[in-house]
Design an enzyme around this catalytic site. Sequence first.
Site, short mmCIF file in Angstrom:
data_model
loop_
_atom_site.label_atom_id
_atom_site.label_comp_id
_atom_site.label_asym_id
_atom_site.label_seq_id
_atom_site.Cartn_x
_atom_site.Cartn_y
_atom_site.Cartn_z
N HIS A 1 -20.71 -46.93 40.90
CA HIS A 1 -21.06 -45.56 40.55
C HIS A 1 -22.50 -45.41 40.13
O HIS A 1 -23.06 -44.33 40.23
CB HIS A 1 -20.05 -44.99 39.57
CG HIS A 1 -18.82 -44.60 40.31
ND1 HIS A 1 -17.76 -45.45 40.47
CD2 HIS A 1 -18.54 -43.50 41.04
CE1 HIS A 1 -16.87 -44.86 41.25
NE2 HIS A 1 -17.31 -43.69 41.61
N CYS B 1 -17.18 -40.57 54.27
CA CYS B 1 -17.85 -40.06 53.07
C CYS B 1 -18.19 -41.18 52.10
O CYS B 1 -18.68 -40.94 51.01
CB CYS B 1 -17.00 -39.00 52.37
SG CYS B 1 -15.46 -39.65 51.73
C1 PEP Z 1 -14.94 -44.28 48.81
O1 PEP Z 1 -14.11 -44.99 48.25
O2 PEP Z 1 -15.61 -44.65 49.80
C2 PEP Z 1 -15.21 -42.93 48.30
C3 PEP Z 1 -15.98 -42.09 48.98
O3 PEP Z 1 -14.68 -42.56 47.11
P1 PEP Z 1 -15.19 -43.10 45.66
O4 PEP Z 1 -16.46 -43.84 45.88
O5 PEP Z 1 -15.36 -41.90 44.81
O6 PEP Z 1 -14.05 -43.97 45.24
#
Ligand code: PEP
Length: 556
Positions: free
Chosen positions: A186, A481
């Site tokens: 993150h 995404c």
């Molecule tokens: C992913 O896991 O690729 C995603 C887009 O969701 P997050 O990063 O919020 O888990």
Amino acid sequence: MERLTGAGVSPGAGYGPAYLLGGTIPEPPAGSRHDGDPVGETARAEAAVDRVAAELSARGEAVGGDAHDVLAAQAMIARDPVLSAEIAELIDAGTAAERAVYEAFSRYHDMLAEIGGYIGQRVSDLDDLRDRVIAQLTGVPMPGLPEPAERPYVLVARDLAPADTVLLTKELVAAFVTEQGGPTSHTAILARAMGVPAVVACAGATSIVNGTPVLVDGTTGMVGLVPSEEEVAASIEAANARGSALASATGPGRTADGHPVALLANVGGPRDLAAALEYGAEGVGLYRTEFLFFDREQAPSDEEQEAAYREVLAAFPGAPVVVRVLDAGADKPLGFLPPTGDEPNPALGERGLRILRIFPDVMMGQLRALARAAEGTSARLQVMAPMVASAEEAGWFAGACRAAGITSAGIMIEIPAAALRAADLAPAVDFFSIGTNDLAQYVFAADREVGALTPYQDPWQPVLLDLVATAASAGVPCGVCGEAASDPALACVLAGLGVTSLSMGAPALPWVRATLARHTLDQCRAAAAAARATSTAEAARAAARSHLPGLEDLAL
Ligand code: PEP
Ligand code: MG
């Protein structure tokens, strides 16, 4: 200049004094005794508690809003007379102030944890308070964000939790450097959303002394200590030059021969909209709604949710806005959606849709708030669920969406089971969005938050490309995404695999737009086939590049 090296995960150059996020506070040794002056020792402990409470109240006043209420409540707990009596009693019996604070807070912690429910969920606040008081007593840096007078500064941390970062802005932080974390942690996601350079998995980062001038290159992963003025100027100039080469690419995402690939933005809330619009996003491909509520112990009200959703929908008239329902658990814990029990492996536990099935009322509240928010805007609302494993789960979620009046229901493909059997899941939904961050985590059984496992997160791994290809050919529109979409060369490969949209942190949009525009769909397909024909990430990258000559123009 002395250099450290990590993985560059958010491009650009940043320069400023380094400040360390306060780390964990070690437990004061059991049995530590004071030197025989209980009155003085108690006064010392009380002064530390007072100071911490006063600082929290002052910070709450300065920030206002919900953060104010949370901090005011923490200050009140710190001043609880039951706690002071307990601390004084321990000190009277000879225990040193730091240890007395530790033990008194631990007892209080256990008591609250036993009560459970809402009160029980406050125990992590209590641990934070305890650490602050002990830090005050022992003179070590406070846990939490540094508050240096110089701004912007370079924020250095072992790792950053989403909760650490909600208050950060570009004005405050020139760059991020973390010792842990991979390209999909993150820290990386947040940095890209903010357009702030970031380097993760940087060994030795936390030994940088506070105040040291640091130059961070978020493209190469270089962290230079005490650089010369010339080095800073050269690095920033190079980053700016590339920036202006990109500014010339505008308009919707297309290959050189006109094949459309919608370029969308990942947003965490209204505060990311300005960047999404500035970089020309054609809509939103992932609205991470849980980012709005990290500091909450209770579900936000319907009205509050509706207002936040409407703001995002209204910013994109006529355009797709893909909203993800709350993805709680593991790396994104939400106080009001706790898992049912202790989880030794939270990433494999109750998270995403699994938690929402335990709290269906919260999910229905969110779906209805979304449907209401979309009324009166012309945005095309699409709603998707995270962490879906099976056709049954996909069908359950799509049914809930329809019951709430939402016409486009989709799922994230981020569990290998769902990717491999995408054709079974497709009939239940209107679209897929591949979350390559979690898909990589689960296909390699490698925690995405652990810096040492960064190589497993490399989205160029041919096995990951195979899974994308399977999902993209299952018969429903399929976006990506995850962070893979923001790598310009990989974006071409994904388009070549049949992906219909790419969603990323807004600052990556110009890079991807410019790279796609320099290649035909056939070149993208050839790059994808060449990458899949290899057996390592490095080989896949090199093989794809040989079909993507336009990368050179952009110095990529
Ligand atoms: C992913 O896991 O690729 C995603 C887009 O969701 P997050 O990063 O919020 O888990
Ligand atoms: Mg995910």
